[in-house]
Design an enzyme around this catalytic site. Structure first.
Site, PDB file in Angstrom:
ATOM      1  N   ARG A 100       7.215   3.356  -6.756  1.00 36.93           N
ATOM      2  CA  ARG A 100       7.830   4.199  -5.725  1.00 36.93           C
ATOM      3  C   ARG A 100       9.353   4.106  -5.798  1.00 36.93           C
ATOM      4  NH1 ARG A 100       4.322   3.256  -0.207  1.00 36.93           N
ATOM      5  NH2 ARG A 100       2.245   3.323  -1.153  1.00 36.93           N
ATOM      6  N   GLU A 171       1.222  13.922  -2.567  1.00 32.08           N
ATOM      7  CA  GLU A 171       1.775  13.727  -1.226  1.00 32.08           C
ATOM      8  C   GLU A 171       3.280  13.513  -1.305  1.00 32.08           C
ATOM      9  OE1 GLU A 171       0.775  11.136   2.814  1.00 32.08           O
ATOM     10  OE2 GLU A 171       1.024  10.066   0.940  1.00 32.08           O
TER      11      GLU A 171
HETATM   12  C1  8ZB Z   1       2.388   4.272   4.920  1.00 35.41           C
HETATM   13  C2  8ZB Z   1       0.965   3.951   4.617  1.00 35.41           C
HETATM   14  C3  8ZB Z   1       0.584   2.561   4.985  1.00 35.41           C
HETATM   15  C4  8ZB Z   1      -0.904   2.385   4.911  1.00 35.41           C
HETATM   16  C5  8ZB Z   1      -2.194   1.324   3.337  1.00 35.41           C
HETATM   17  C6  8ZB Z   1      -1.720   0.267   4.303  1.00 35.41           C
HETATM   18  C7  8ZB Z   1      -1.394   1.101   5.506  1.00 35.41           C
HETATM   19  C8  8ZB Z   1      -0.992   0.633   1.238  1.00 35.41           C
HETATM   20  C9  8ZB Z   1      -2.653   0.333  -0.100  1.00 35.41           C
HETATM   21  C10 8ZB Z   1      -3.169   0.716   1.135  1.00 35.41           C
HETATM   22  C11 8ZB Z   1      -5.296   0.584   0.337  1.00 35.41           C
HETATM   23  C12 8ZB Z   1      -3.575   0.078  -1.147  1.00 35.41           C
HETATM   24  N1  8ZB Z   1      -2.108   0.899   1.942  1.00 35.41           N
HETATM   25  N2  8ZB Z   1      -1.304   0.293  -0.011  1.00 35.41           N
HETATM   26  N3  8ZB Z   1      -4.472   0.843   1.360  1.00 35.41           N
HETATM   27  N4  8ZB Z   1      -4.889   0.207  -0.877  1.00 35.41           N
HETATM   28  N5  8ZB Z   1      -3.144  -0.304  -2.364  1.00 35.41           N
HETATM   29  O1  8ZB Z   1      -1.326   2.397   3.574  1.00 35.41           O
HETATM   30  O2  8ZB Z   1      -2.718  -0.683   4.556  1.00 35.41           O
HETATM   31  O3  8ZB Z   1      -2.580   1.393   6.194  1.00 35.41           O
END
Ligand code: 8ZB
Length: 491
Positions: A100, A171
């Site tokens: 990112r 996205e």
């Molecule tokens: C802005 C988005 C945050 C959300 C989830 C976080 C939070 C981030 C991963 C993921 C599953 C990943 N999140 N990285 N969920 N696998 N590698 O995005 O927990 O809910």
């Protein structure tokens, strides 16, 4: 290049593209002709935009998780689990934090260690390092449409690679992937870089290939008033449309109050439609995405399921086209694949039990929709005026002036003068207006609603309310009341 809201010429695009593909060695495999040939033969049931349009026509809400690990092998196993056990309708690839920030070199060690140990040492999938071949291998092993989900201010190379690989949705946006995610990236820069990503999608469109685009609606996910996120969504939609994007999924992050959440999604869809029409982009497919609660979660897994299911319910009753699912592990961090599947299963159960039901129109719902639209219009009118008719320039100047202001954002290009808090019914209102260009009537209305709550709680409207609201959900309520107000059992 100078920022303007004008479709990039092919000359400008090719000129910039050379540098983009040169950012990392895998860039050389992003050949547009071969990419288009591959994209063209992808069957309908693995394409994002048609899946969304089918759901919209049928009045169904689709469920999509977040998920990303370091290796191709691990990502395949993870996505097959979410598809086959979790019952996901759409699949994500969550991109890791190094990628990112365009730090591809730093992915190498994490990737190698992950291969050795069989445990992911990156918090997502390093798609640029895997290149077109790795990303395509992943796509071919799964049975559902695939989308890149990230948080990348400069996603040009990433977008080139994943679209060349056959993924059909991306996205992000120049505002929504900058202000909540970066500290020092200028808005001119991130909007230009996202114009590139959108122009790339426009190019695919010209080649007869529909690619879905999804601005990130929740922004900071912390007490964002619906009119602020809706204004940003419509703005990013207009910028994308100018570059040739035809399939747009506009997002909204659950606020927690059911009536306001339903009103926000309805207002967003209707008002976006009206703006796209008015500004000459009438042929756009608009769908909506509802994000389950993006703020702090309860630690307890049973309580977390309560939050997940309330989000699923709001998405269904609002009639959102899809819902992004949280998991019982949210408070702890990246979920295991099992916990992730559980979040989807709980969501799907809720969605199916509510299938065909919508929150009925009422005077209260109509009033909330009208208020959100009126606030959003104040914001967008001022953006347009500041930009002298140019939405891109207007966006930059609006953030400079604090006319668009996202609460709790890390970016130094965000004023941070506006403060939100919940009213007595739990809806998110404006407490401090900062430099927001609202009419006196709108300001008075917001203020009066917060005064009602203050009276009920026996305290004054203050910053303490904001703090209490930020932690409330993780502690088991929506509104952050003083102890004496909620502990009636002890009285
Ligand atoms: C802005 C988005 C945050 C959300 C989830 C976080 C939070 C981030 C991963 C993921 C599953 C990943 N999140 N990285 N969920 N696998 N590698 O995005 O927990 O809910």
């Amino acid at each position: 290049m100078e920022l303007r809201n004008v479709k990039w010429s092919m000359d400008s695009f090719w000129e910039v593209r050379e540098g983009v593909l040169g950012q990392w060695e895998t860039g050389r495999d992003a050949d547009l002709e071969r990419a288009a040939a591959y994209q063209r033969q992808i069957p309908l049931d693995k394409r994002f935009a048609p899946a969304l349009m089918r759901a919209k026509a049928a009045g169904i809400t689709l469920a999509q998780p977040r998920a990303g690990v370091a290796t191709v092998e691990g990502q395949i196993e993870l996505l097959l689990h979410l598809q086959d056990v979790g019952g996901a309708d759409l699949l994500p690839v969550t991109i890791d934090s190094y990628t990112r920030q365009n730090r591809y070199r730093e992915c190498i060690v994490g990737l190698e260690e992950s291969k050795k140990t069989g445990r992911s040492l990156l918090n997502g999938f390093p798609a640029v390092n895997h290149g077109v071949a790795g990303c395509r291998e992943l796509f071919e092993q799964v049975g559902l449409p695939l989308q890149a989900r990230h948080g990348t201010p400069d996603a040009r190379l990433l977008s080139e690679i994943v679209l060349a690989a056959g993924w059909t949705s991306n996205e992000g946006g120049g505002i929504s992937y900058n202000i909540p995610y970066a500290k020092n990236v200028s808005l001119e820069r991130s909007i230009l870089d996202w114009q590139y990503c959108d122009r790339l999608v426009g190019l695919y469109e010209e080649m007869g290939i529909r690619i879905n685009r999804e601005p990130f609606g929740p922004l900071t996910g912390t007490l964002v008033p619906p009119s602020m996120s809706n204004a940003v969504m419509i703005l990013e939609g207009l910028l994308a449309a100018e570059q040739g994007v035809k399939s747009l999924t506009l997002g909204y992050g659950q606020g927690g109050q059911l009536l306001q959440d339903v009103a926000a999604v309805r207002a967003l869809e209707e008002q976006a439609e009206a703006y796209f029409h008015a500004f000459g982009y009438a042929d756009i497919e608009i769908t909506t995405v509802f994000h389950q609660w993006m703020g702090g979660f309860p630690q307890d897994e049973a309580q977390a399921f309560g939050v997940v299911c309330l989000g699923a319910q709001a998405a269904a009753l609002a009639g959102a086209t899809k819902v992004i699912v949280k998991t019982p592990h949210e408070a702890a961090g990246v979920p295991t694949k099992e916990a992730n599947a559980q979040g989807i299963l709980a969501t799907q159960q809720t969605l199916r039990m509510l299938q065909g039901q919508r929150l009925a129109m009422s005077p209260a719902l109509q009033a909330e929709i009208d208020l959100i639209k009126a606030e959003t219009k104040c914001l967008l009118d001022k953006v347009e005026a500041l930009g002298e008719g140019d939405w891109a320039i207007g966006a930059v100047r609006a953030f400079q002036a604090g006319v668009l202001d996202v609460p709790f954002a890390p970016s130094r290009h965000n004023a941070g003068k506006m403060l939100p808090a919940r009213d007595n019914a739990g809806a998110i209102r404006y407490l401090e207006f900062g430099n927001l260009p609202f009419t006196q009537e709108i300001q008075d209305h917001n203020r009066a609603l917060l005064e009602d709550r203050a009276r009920f709680e026996g305290r004054t409207v203050s910053f303490q309310m904001v703090i209490d609201d930020i932690y409330a959900v993780s502690k088991g309520t929506l509104v952050g009341r003083p102890e004496k107000v909620i502990s009636y059992r002890k009285a």
